[in-house]
Write a protein that holds these residues in place. Structure first.
Motif, PDB file in Angstrom:
ATOM      1  N   ASN A 157      49.601   2.764  49.667  1.00 32.17           N
ATOM      2  CA  ASN A 157      49.602   3.457  50.866  1.00 32.17           C
ATOM      3  C   ASN A 157      48.005   3.453  51.271  1.00 32.17           C
ATOM      4  O   ASN A 157      47.692   3.692  52.552  1.00 32.17           O
ATOM      5  CB  ASN A 157      50.143   4.843  50.611  1.00 32.17           C
ATOM      6  CG  ASN A 157      51.791   4.640  50.820  1.00 32.17           C
ATOM      7  OD1 ASN A 157      52.271   3.847  51.896  1.00 32.17           O
ATOM      8  ND2 ASN A 157      52.631   5.400  50.154  1.00 32.17           N
ATOM      9  N   THR A 213      56.692   1.749  60.528  1.00 35.77           N
ATOM     10  CA  THR A 213      56.570   1.407  59.115  1.00 35.77           C
ATOM     11  C   THR A 213      56.087  -0.068  59.195  1.00 35.77           C
ATOM     12  O   THR A 213      56.501  -1.173  59.803  1.00 35.77           O
ATOM     13  CB  THR A 213      57.917   1.303  58.339  1.00 35.77           C
ATOM     14  OG1 THR A 213      58.627   2.702  58.417  1.00 35.77           O
ATOM     15  CG2 THR A 213      57.797   1.201  56.949  1.00 35.77           C
ATOM     16  N   ASN A 214      54.690  -0.305  58.228  1.00 31.03           N
ATOM     17  CA  ASN A 214      53.812  -1.186  58.289  1.00 31.03           C
ATOM     18  C   ASN A 214      53.676  -2.034  59.472  1.00 31.03           C
ATOM     19  O   ASN A 214      53.213  -3.153  59.490  1.00 31.03           O
ATOM     20  CB  ASN A 214      54.891  -2.255  57.398  1.00 31.03           C
ATOM     21  CG  ASN A 214      55.096  -1.813  55.866  1.00 31.03           C
ATOM     22  OD1 ASN A 214      53.905  -1.410  55.434  1.00 31.03           O
ATOM     23  ND2 ASN A 214      56.083  -1.918  55.311  1.00 31.03           N
ATOM     24  N   ARG A 238      52.643   8.659  59.577  1.00 26.02           N
ATOM     25  CA  ARG A 238      52.160   7.331  59.702  1.00 26.02           C
ATOM     26  C   ARG A 238      51.284   7.160  61.034  1.00 26.02           C
ATOM     27  O   ARG A 238      51.659   7.094  62.076  1.00 26.02           O
ATOM     28  CB  ARG A 238      53.295   6.164  60.053  1.00 26.02           C
ATOM     29  CG  ARG A 238      54.317   6.267  58.633  1.00 26.02           C
ATOM     30  CD  ARG A 238      55.210   5.172  58.930  1.00 26.02           C
ATOM     31  NE  ARG A 238      56.161   5.285  59.786  1.00 26.02           N
ATOM     32  CZ  ARG A 238      57.427   5.787  59.626  1.00 26.02           C
ATOM     33  NH1 ARG A 238      57.902   6.417  58.176  1.00 26.02           N
ATOM     34  NH2 ARG A 238      58.589   5.870  60.796  1.00 26.02           N
ATOM     35  N   GLY A 240      45.431   7.531  52.948  1.00 24.23           N
ATOM     36  CA  GLY A 240      46.734   7.216  52.582  1.00 24.23           C
ATOM     37  C   GLY A 240      47.889   8.347  52.849  1.00 24.23           C
ATOM     38  O   GLY A 240      48.050   8.825  53.731  1.00 24.23           O
ATOM     39  N   PRO A 241      48.597   8.818  51.633  1.00 26.19           N
ATOM     40  CA  PRO A 241      49.657   9.663  51.826  1.00 26.19           C
ATOM     41  C   PRO A 241      48.923  11.232  51.406  1.00 26.19           C
ATOM     42  O   PRO A 241      49.874  12.200  51.341  1.00 26.19           O
ATOM     43  CB  PRO A 241      50.860   9.499  50.771  1.00 26.19           C
ATOM     44  CG  PRO A 241      49.757   8.893  49.617  1.00 26.19           C
ATOM     45  CD  PRO A 241      48.680   8.088  50.341  1.00 26.19           C
ATOM     46  N   ARG A 279      50.849   5.032  45.632  1.00 34.75           N
ATOM     47  CA  ARG A 279      49.634   5.462  46.184  1.00 34.75           C
ATOM     48  C   ARG A 279      48.600   4.557  46.646  1.00 34.75           C
ATOM     49  O   ARG A 279      48.185   4.450  48.045  1.00 34.75           O
ATOM     50  CB  ARG A 279      49.036   6.400  45.518  1.00 34.75           C
ATOM     51  CG  ARG A 279      47.898   7.305  46.257  1.00 34.75           C
ATOM     52  CD  ARG A 279      47.327   8.259  45.422  1.00 34.75           C
ATOM     53  NE  ARG A 279      46.027   9.014  46.192  1.00 34.75           N
ATOM     54  CZ  ARG A 279      44.887   8.500  46.001  1.00 34.75           C
ATOM     55  NH1 ARG A 279      44.754   7.614  45.389  1.00 34.75           N
ATOM     56  NH2 ARG A 279      43.930   9.264  47.054  1.00 34.75           N
ATOM     57  N   THR A 327      49.473   7.654  55.741  1.00 33.11           N
ATOM     58  CA  THR A 327      50.714   6.981  55.654  1.00 33.11           C
ATOM     59  C   THR A 327      51.847   8.226  55.143  1.00 33.11           C
ATOM     60  O   THR A 327      51.379   9.131  54.905  1.00 33.11           O
ATOM     61  CB  THR A 327      50.748   5.960  54.735  1.00 33.11           C
ATOM     62  OG1 THR A 327      50.342   6.546  53.258  1.00 33.11           O
ATOM     63  CG2 THR A 327      49.457   4.845  54.948  1.00 33.11           C
ATOM     64  N   ASP A 349      54.945   8.764  52.134  1.00 34.17           N
ATOM     65  CA  ASP A 349      54.700   8.882  50.535  1.00 34.17           C
ATOM     66  C   ASP A 349      55.720   7.699  50.128  1.00 34.17           C
ATOM     67  O   ASP A 349      55.696   7.682  49.017  1.00 34.17           O
ATOM     68  CB  ASP A 349      55.059  10.128  50.110  1.00 34.17           C
ATOM     69  CG  ASP A 349      56.012  10.707  50.043  1.00 34.17           C
ATOM     70  OD1 ASP A 349      57.013   9.931  51.049  1.00 34.17           O
ATOM     71  OD2 ASP A 349      56.692  11.533  49.523  1.00 34.17           O
TER      72      ASP A 349
END
Length: 273
Positions: A217, A172-173, A266, A248-249, A214, A208, A210
């Motif tokens: 992401n 994450t990130n 991810r 993105g997602p 959005r 990514t 969700d």
């Protein structure tokens, strides 16, 4: 009474040299085989006389080994028939029918049908032994189009890269440069392809889970794609030939309802265009 001289001159016996043969010759780039025996056909017949001699079969085994190692190599078999022979086959001439029978014999010995072409020629005469034609066939090893072969090889590499693309996963990130041996090999394959195919480009798509909105992401996916672009550019691929974008997602690989699914989402996916 005189005894006949014991040292009368002796005339040495010279064996007659048999030149009534046509050698079986396989001569191409990477193969050179010859034996004085050969494949034989009865006059007016398209059927190869069997059994074929051991020496000829050894040559055919050599040809099998050579063609197996060189799958792009093709051989044209030209069969011959004389103008006074009668063609009762379905083929346009008896020479072609003989070439086809030779090819079929080769195939029966495990050689590939796709590596042979056939043609037939009618000529005035051919060496015979009574009513048997001696080796009325020749074998031409076609020149391989090395450019086309090389193109095929790179096309195969591209298909391999895209069928099982390089996928980099992210916490994450966060992002990481700690690649597995398999991932490093995929990077090497991409670099090799790009080095030889000068008009190719790399496409990196960031993805990514969700969690969050959005727009954020999309930006995170782009950040991951740019990170991957930077990694590839440090490993031999020109940055100007790498396109980075984000989904993105929008294109999840797993379910966003589980931790495992979110981890699978991810990622960046790297392919050749």
């Amino acid at each position: 009474m005189e005894t006949p001289a014991a040292d009368t001159e002796k005339v040495p016996t010279v064996a007659a040299k048999d030149n009534n043969f046509v050698p079986f010759v396989l001569n191409g780039p990477g193969i050179n085989f010859q034996t004085n025996d050969n494949l034989k056909f009865l006059k007016n017949s398209a059927a190869l006389i069997v059994p074929v001699s051991d020496s000829v079969n050894i040559g055919i085994e050599n040809l099998k080994t050579f063609l197996t190692s060189n799958p792009k190599q093709k051989v044209t078999i030209t069969g011959y028939a004389t103008s006074d022979e009668t063609n009762t086959t379905k083929f346009e001439n008896l020479g072609l029918a003989r070439a086809e029978d030779v090819k079929n014999y080769f195939i029966s010995k495990g050689l590939s049908n796709t590596q042979f072409n056939t043609k037939g020629e009618i000529i005035n005469s051919w060496k015979t032994n009574l009513d048997t034609l001696l080796g009325p066939a020749e074998y031409k090893f076609e020149t391989i189009d090395t450019m086309a072969t090389a193109s095929d090889e790179w096309s195969i590499l591209k298909d391999k890269i895209n069928a099982n693309p390089l996928i980099l996963h992210f916490s994450t990130n966060k992002s990481s440069e700690n690649l597995t041996a398999d991932e490093k090999q995929k990077v090497a394959d991409i670099a090799k392809y790009m080095d030889h195919v000068k008009d190719a480009t790399v496409l990196i798509v960031g993805h990514t889970d969700d969690v969050g909105n959005r727009e954020a992401n999309i930006a995170l996916g782009q950040k991951r794609a740019e990170f991957s672009k930077n990694y590839l550019s440090k490993n031999g691929i020109e940055a100007s030939r790498i396109n980075a974008e984000s989904k993105g997602p929008d294109e999840p690989a797993g379910e966003n309802t589980t931790a495992e699914g979110k981890a699978a989402n991810r990622r960046t996916v790297i392919t050749i265009k």
